[in-house]
Structures are given as C-alpha cells and as structure tokens.
Design a protein around this motif. Sequence first.
Motif, short mmCIF file in Angstrom:
data_model
loop_
_atom_site.label_atom_id
_atom_site.label_comp_id
_atom_site.label_asym_id
_atom_site.label_seq_id
_atom_site.Cartn_x
_atom_site.Cartn_y
_atom_site.Cartn_z
N ARG B 366 -0.22 -1.66 5.90
CA ARG B 366 0.16 -0.26 6.18
C ARG B 366 -0.41 0.65 5.09
N ALA B 367 -0.26 0.21 3.84
CA ALA B 367 -0.73 1.01 2.71
C ALA B 367 -2.22 1.30 2.86
N ASN B 368 -2.96 0.27 3.26
CA ASN B 368 -4.41 0.41 3.40
C ASN B 368 -4.76 1.44 4.48
N ALA B 379 1.20 5.95 1.16
CA ALA B 379 0.43 4.75 0.84
C ALA B 379 0.95 4.12 -0.46
N ALA B 380 1.18 4.99 -1.47
CA ALA B 380 1.67 4.47 -2.75
C ALA B 380 3.03 3.78 -2.56
N ASN B 381 3.89 4.38 -1.76
CA ASN B 381 5.20 3.76 -1.51
C ASN B 381 5.05 2.39 -0.84
N THR B 404 -2.60 1.73 -8.81
CA THR B 404 -3.06 2.51 -9.96
C THR B 404 -4.16 3.48 -9.54
N GLU B 405 -5.09 3.00 -8.70
CA GLU B 405 -6.17 3.87 -8.21
C GLU B 405 -5.61 5.09 -7.49
N LEU B 406 -4.61 4.83 -6.64
CA LEU B 406 -4.00 5.92 -5.87
C LEU B 406 -3.34 6.93 -6.80
N GLU B 407 -2.63 6.40 -7.79
CA GLU B 407 -1.91 7.29 -8.70
C GLU B 407 -2.89 8.16 -9.49
#
Lengths: 121, 414
Positions: B366-368, B379-381, B404-407
């Motif tokens: 799902r995140a992807n 996505a981060a959640n 980390t990339e998302l953040e």
Amino acid sequence: MEYLLLIYHSEAGWGKMTPGDEAAIYREYGQLRDDLSGKGKFLGGSQLTPTTMATTVRVRDGKRVVTDGPFAETKEQLGGYFLVNANDLDEAIAIAARIPSARNGTIEVRPLAVRGQAKQA
Amino acid sequence: MDFEKLHREESGRILATLIGLLGDFDLAEEMLQEAYAVALQKWPSDGTPANPRAWLISTARHKAIDRLRRDQRFERKSEEIAKTAEIAAQPEGDREEEMFADDRLRLIFTCCHPALPLEARVALTLRTVCGITTEEISRAFLIPVATMAQRLVRAKGKIREAGIPYRVPSPEELRDRLDGVLLVVYLIFNEGYLASSGDALIRRELCAEAIRLGRVMCSLLPAQAEAQALLGLLLLQDSRRDARVSAQGELVLLEEQDRGLWHGEQIQEGTELVKSALRRGAAGAYALQASIAALHANAKTAKDTDWPQIAALYDALLRMHTSPVIEVNRAVAVAMARSVEEGLALLDELERREELEEFHLLPAARANLLRRLERMGEAANAYRRALSLATNDIERRFLRRRLTELEKLRDLRS
C-alpha cells in the motif's frame, strides 16, 4: 509386516443410513475381506459395537476403577478394525484406502511392534 | 585428489547406492564413514583408485557384510542372514550410472513419503539425497543441531519400523507422490531464497540443491510436466539472485533491479522449460508461478512487462488456492496493468480482512502505491505500520530506508 487398520467413523452418521445403503456397505466390506483372505493378507478383523457399549477399566494402586464409555470422547469413534499382512506401508495404505469407511471416516494405519520396537525412537 | 570435494559432491550419490544395497539408512551412513576412514589412510600412500566412487561403495559394502556376519554370531536371525547373503550375492561393479539414477529416485521418494512429517521430509532429503551435513541443515533452518539430529533419527526410525518402502511408487500412485516430492524441492528452494537471516552461503547452497533435485526429477521422470514447470520456476527465480540484494545487503525491488545482473542463460533455460511444460498440459500452481516469473524475466523494463497477463495469472492462482501473498501480488499487478487507484482499492479491501491484520507485506505494498500517487503522509504511515509488523532484518532495513526517503522529501517540500 503386520498392520492394524483402525476404522474411525461417525456413529451418528452410521445410524442415519437407510437399510439399503447399510446393506451395500456391508456387502462392500465382505468383498474386501474375501479378496484379502484369498491373497493371504487378511489376519483378522471385525466391526465393533457402538461406544455406548464400551467399558473402561483402570487399575490404580491395586484398586480397580471401572467406568462406562470409551477411553476418549472424539468426533469420530473406533468402529472396527482389520489386521492385515502387507509387504510395506504403501501396501497397507492401499488396503486402508479400499475400506468403505475411508470415504467418510478415517483409517489409522499402525504397524504391529516386533520385539522391543514399541519404545519411542 | 581433493578429498573434501569428493566427499561433498559424491556422498549423496554413494549413500543412495548404499542405502539401496543395504536397505538400512543408519548402516549405510556408518559404513560410508568407515570407508572414508580407510580411504584417508590408504589413498595417500597407495594412490587414488581409478574410480574413487566405486572403490568407496565396494569398501563400504564389504564392511557391511563383515558387520552383519559379526552381529549374527551373537544373535542369529534368519532374516538378517538372508539379507547378508543377498548383499554378498550381488555382483560388484555393475552398479554404474543407471543404477545410481534408480537408487537416487527411490531414495527421493522414500525421504519424501507422506507418512513422514513435512519438516522431516525436507531435512531427510537434504541429509541423505543431497549429502548436506546435519550441522549445515540446522544452521540453514536456524534450529539447534541436537533438535535437527533428533528429527532425522525419528524419521529414519519411522522408515524402518513403519515399513516405508524403498521404492518408486507404482504408476497409479506416482502422480500423488510426485506432488509430495515437488513440494519438498520447492520448500528447500524457498528456504534458501526467501529467508534472509542465517548463513548466506548455506542458503545459496539450498537453492543450488533444489535446482539439482529438480533436474534429477526431470531427467528421471521426463514425462512429468509439473516437474518441468517447477524446475523452470526455480531457474527463473534464481536467475535474479545477484540483483535482488544490493552490495550493502539491502533488498532491491523487482522494478528497481539492474536487469543486466540477471543470468541470461538461466532465464533462457527456465523459459524453455516453462513453454514445454505448458505445451504438455502443466496447469498447476508451479506452472502458473513459472509463467509469471517468465514474463518478468523476459521483460526489458518493469514498465515493459505484460502486467495484464500477470494479473490474469494471479487470478488463476487464486482460484486454485487463496493466499495473502498472491492476493497482494495480484493487486500490485492490477495497479501496473490498469491504474494505481484500482490496485490500491483492492489492497484497501484486503486491509479490512481481519486475518490479514498482521501481514506486513500488505501495508508495504500500500505504501508503495500511495507513494506513487504522491499521497506522502499516508504512504509514510503505511511504511510505519509495515515496519511495526516486519520481523525480517533485510526487509526492515528496506522499509526504514523508504520511510527516511519520504520524510526527507516532505522536509524539502515544506
């Protein structure tokens, strides 16, 4: 080798059969028995009376304890057995699969112990 | 003479022959050890025999005859005496290649007998057919050596005492029993391929052994299309081995793998096997999975992949048996074939199912998809949720990196 084929089935289900079905099953059992006997593979076997006829006996500290009913309450009950002579487990399994009750019950295949083999490996 | 190499490569085959000859797993193992001991002593001074394998078999056989005769002096058993006579009467030296093949096949069917617990079938096959040591097997499965040894002892005890035959099943039984063998081969491969803890070298070896077993099954039972499909599947999966983990030991998703690292020859062989299996009517789970693997392996890029067909193949797999992994993979294929939104909707539906609550691949997938839709907060959640469920180190490292990339991205934008 000698194998005991324990036939477990639902007593309730057996009781609900029509007389015609019952006769057909008995006929099938008879044919299997005759076939195995003819090949020298049948060593013994019988149908058992229902578990309501069972009595359980234990001796503890020298005292005899007798209770009514089977050893364990289970969904399927021990209803009969075949004692057969088979070359190996595969042949015993093949015979077990021909037992009519295998189609709606369960057959447990147990090799008889030969001198001292009964201890857990 | 490289003794280590001989031991490693030939032990399985020699053991198979000895078990066939002696009809007893333990006796065969013991006598082979004794034969090796004699070889270690004699070969350095006498020179290595022309055919070391035949020499070892013949030496072990003579040792077994001596042993059985000695035992009989104490305990005369007509059965054992007859057995000894039978072993002694077999002509020597004519048990070459084709006999080896027969022995091996019989041994595989014995080790994979359905009367043995599944985990014991896997262990026994690795130990006796592949010749992997008990220590190595226990390291691969992260199980104490004593536990693994006990598992093997119990299995051999049951083979002996319940009368599990040493024989290739009759034609009527073959189909069912073959399925059992293929399952063991498949499990051995997956243990090497999917597990990411434990000794990497041994895991690599498990994959290689599974492929070797797959080849043995195909060459000994050439009429069995499902065996071909399985071998094709294993070769295709294994062809990506160098690309799926980075130099830093991190997991690389299929879509991000360097396809130049995939092994082209293996892909070609695997694809041919799958085609031939399908032509000959293979339609089981291995054939479907292998078809999916072949579509991936032969695509130039992730985008170029025939996603509609992959989605359809997952549909077919699901009709055969439901599994959370297949459901998630199908949703991902739908996201690629039709639209990300449609794939996401399928995953959302799965999330409502109670039995999938603890399944980490679901929030990870799902995140992807959420990331691709630029719904970064969600996505981060989802990555955090996946991280809280994943237990495997390599997967956790991957998920943490993604998070980390998302953040960072969010920080840049804000």
